[in-house]
Each structure stands twice: as C-alpha cells, then as structure tokens.
Scaffold this motif. Structure first.
Motif, short mmCIF file in Angstrom:
data_model
loop_
_atom_site.label_atom_id
_atom_site.label_comp_id
_atom_site.label_asym_id
_atom_site.label_seq_id
_atom_site.Cartn_x
_atom_site.Cartn_y
_atom_site.Cartn_z
N PRO A 1 0.83 -1.21 0.00
CA PRO A 1 0.00 0.00 0.00
C PRO A 1 0.86 1.26 0.00
O PRO A 1 1.88 1.33 0.68
CB PRO A 1 -0.82 -0.12 1.28
CG PRO A 1 -0.22 -1.20 2.08
CD PRO A 1 0.64 -2.02 1.18
N CYS A 2 0.45 2.24 -0.75
CA CYS A 2 1.05 3.58 -0.83
C CYS A 2 2.36 3.63 -1.61
O CYS A 2 2.84 4.73 -1.90
CB CYS A 2 1.28 4.18 0.55
SG CYS A 2 -0.24 4.43 1.48
N TYR B 1 4.77 8.91 0.65
CA TYR B 1 4.53 7.64 1.35
C TYR B 1 4.00 7.90 2.76
O TYR B 1 3.04 7.28 3.18
CB TYR B 1 5.81 6.81 1.40
CG TYR B 1 5.63 5.46 2.03
CD1 TYR B 1 5.05 4.42 1.32
CD2 TYR B 1 6.00 5.23 3.34
CE1 TYR B 1 4.86 3.18 1.89
CE2 TYR B 1 5.81 3.99 3.92
CZ TYR B 1 5.25 2.97 3.20
OH TYR B 1 5.05 1.75 3.78
N GLU B 2 4.64 8.81 3.48
CA GLU B 2 4.19 9.12 4.84
C GLU B 2 2.80 9.75 4.83
O GLU B 2 1.97 9.45 5.69
CB GLU B 2 5.19 10.04 5.53
CG GLU B 2 6.50 9.36 5.85
CD GLU B 2 6.35 8.17 6.77
OE1 GLU B 2 5.53 8.23 7.71
OE2 GLU B 2 7.03 7.16 6.55
N PHE B 3 2.54 10.63 3.86
CA PHE B 3 1.22 11.25 3.75
C PHE B 3 0.16 10.19 3.49
O PHE B 3 -0.91 10.21 4.10
CB PHE B 3 1.24 12.29 2.62
CG PHE B 3 -0.10 12.89 2.34
CD1 PHE B 3 -0.67 13.79 3.22
CD2 PHE B 3 -0.79 12.55 1.20
CE1 PHE B 3 -1.91 14.35 2.96
CE2 PHE B 3 -2.03 13.10 0.92
CZ PHE B 3 -2.60 14.01 1.81
N CYS B 4 0.46 9.27 2.59
CA CYS B 4 -0.50 8.21 2.26
C CYS B 4 -0.73 7.30 3.46
O CYS B 4 -1.86 6.90 3.72
CB CYS B 4 0.01 7.41 1.06
SG CYS B 4 -1.11 6.10 0.53
N GLN B 5 0.34 6.96 4.19
CA GLN B 5 0.18 6.10 5.36
C GLN B 5 -0.68 6.80 6.42
O GLN B 5 -1.51 6.18 7.07
CB GLN B 5 1.55 5.74 5.95
CG GLN B 5 2.32 4.75 5.13
CD GLN B 5 1.71 3.36 5.14
OE1 GLN B 5 0.78 3.06 5.87
NE2 GLN B 5 2.25 2.49 4.31
N ARG B 6 -0.45 8.10 6.61
CA ARG B 6 -1.24 8.86 7.58
C ARG B 6 -2.70 8.90 7.15
O ARG B 6 -3.61 8.75 7.97
CB ARG B 6 -0.67 10.28 7.69
CG ARG B 6 -1.45 11.19 8.57
CD ARG B 6 -1.27 10.83 10.02
NE ARG B 6 -2.01 11.78 10.82
CZ ARG B 6 -2.46 11.53 12.02
NH1 ARG B 6 -2.23 10.38 12.58
NH2 ARG B 6 -3.13 12.43 12.68
N ARG B 7 -2.94 9.11 5.87
CA ARG B 7 -4.30 9.13 5.35
C ARG B 7 -4.99 7.78 5.56
O ARG B 7 -6.16 7.71 5.94
CB ARG B 7 -4.27 9.51 3.87
CG ARG B 7 -5.60 9.85 3.29
CD ARG B 7 -5.49 10.36 1.88
NE ARG B 7 -4.76 9.38 1.06
CZ ARG B 7 -4.11 9.67 -0.03
NH1 ARG B 7 -4.05 10.90 -0.46
NH2 ARG B 7 -3.49 8.73 -0.72
N ARG B 8 -4.25 6.70 5.33
CA ARG B 8 -4.81 5.35 5.55
C ARG B 8 -5.13 5.12 7.02
O ARG B 8 -6.14 4.51 7.35
CB ARG B 8 -3.82 4.28 5.07
CG ARG B 8 -3.79 4.09 3.59
CD ARG B 8 -2.68 3.13 3.17
NE ARG B 8 -2.60 1.92 3.94
CZ ARG B 8 -3.23 0.78 3.66
NH1 ARG B 8 -4.00 0.71 2.60
NH2 ARG B 8 -3.07 -0.28 4.42
N LEU B 9 -4.25 5.61 7.90
CA LEU B 9 -4.49 5.46 9.33
C LEU B 9 -5.75 6.20 9.76
O LEU B 9 -6.57 5.66 10.52
CB LEU B 9 -3.28 5.98 10.11
CG LEU B 9 -3.33 5.86 11.62
CD1 LEU B 9 -3.18 4.40 12.03
CD2 LEU B 9 -2.25 6.70 12.25
N LEU B 10 -5.92 7.43 9.26
CA LEU B 10 -7.12 8.19 9.59
C LEU B 10 -8.38 7.54 9.01
O LEU B 10 -9.43 7.52 9.65
CB LEU B 10 -6.98 9.63 9.08
CG LEU B 10 -5.94 10.48 9.80
CD1 LEU B 10 -5.80 11.83 9.11
CD2 LEU B 10 -6.29 10.66 11.26
#
Length: 155
Positions: free
Chosen positions: A63-64, A109-118
């Motif tokens: 993912p991401c 990548y970090e932005f996408c991971q944060r978005r997935r977490l939210l």
C-alpha cells in the motif's frame, strides 16, 4: 559414563544468580535464546541476506508505494528539468532530481500512510456507530414484540 556425569551435576551446589542492578534489566544469559548465552547482534550483511529477490517483484503491491514512487518520479523529473533549464550543470541537475525524488517519495509515502491510518480510524468509528444503531434497533424491536404479546394475552 553418562551416569557419572549425571551424578556429578546432581552433587554440585545450587548457585543463586546475582540480581541485576536494575529490576528491569535481564542478566547476561537470561535464556532469551536456547543456549542461554548472549545473542549475536545482527549486522548490515545479515539484514541484506534476509531480503529475498522475489520481494522486489512485489514492491508495487504494497500500500502507498505506487503513489509515492509516481510522485517522486514526477517531482524528480520536474525539479531536474527546471534546474537544467536555469543553467545548472548536468551533474547538479541530476543531484537535485535524485534528491527531490527521494524526498518527494518519502513525503508522499508518509502522507499516504497517515491518510490510511485516519481512514482506518474513521471506518472503525463508523462500524461502532452502525453496531450501536443496530443494537438499539433490535432492542426497540424486542420491546415492540413484548408489548404486542402482552396486548394479545390481555385480549
């Protein structure tokens, strides 16, 4: 001979291990591995040996990663071209392109991971709300059935 060694070990006095200075610290040979000795520390080559070549074939499935790489490629190409157009040397333009690729990929990548977490947290809350509403609905339906039975029994 095996019986002799067994007898020798049984006759040795029991040795109480010395307590570590900190209650949270473990003694040197605390039995974390089966031999009871200190575990070998992993190095760079051990880490490289743990990577399988087949993992590189499936990196795009993580993912991401795809979004991050595409953003990094686009950003690197754009920054490198702008630097070249403004008159920087080829070497400098390439360095800027690679640097912006790495930086852009990391940020995306970090932005996408944060978005997935939210999104995951939001979905969890939504499921909790749906479960609560469903439980309330079942409770009301049960109360209605009980009231209906009482009304039928009274008739």
């Amino acid at each position: 001979m095996a019986a002799d060694t067994r007898e020798d070990t049984q006759t040795e006095p029991y040795v109480v291990p010395v307590a570590p200075p900190n209650a949270n610290a473990l003694p040197q040979s605390s039995g974390l591995n089966t031999a009871g000795g200190k575990a070998k520390e992993a190095g760079v080559f051990d880490a490289l040996r743990s990577i399988k070549p087949s993992e590189f074939k499936e990196v795009h499935k993580k993912p991401c990663v795809r979004d991050a790489l595409l953003t990094g490629i686009g950003g690197g190409f754009g920054i490198g071209c702008v630097r070249a157009i403004w008159g920087a040397t080829v070497w400098s333009s390439c360095n800027w392109a690679v640097g912006s690729f790495v930086f852009g990929s990391f940020l995306m990548y970090e932005f996408c991971q944060r978005r997935r977490l939210l999104e995951k947290a939001g979905m969890k809350r939504a499921v909790e709300v749906i479960d609560r509403k469903q439980a309330e609905k079942q409770k009301k339906a049960e109360e209605f059935r009980v009231a209906k039975r009482k009304a039928q029994e009274e008739k």
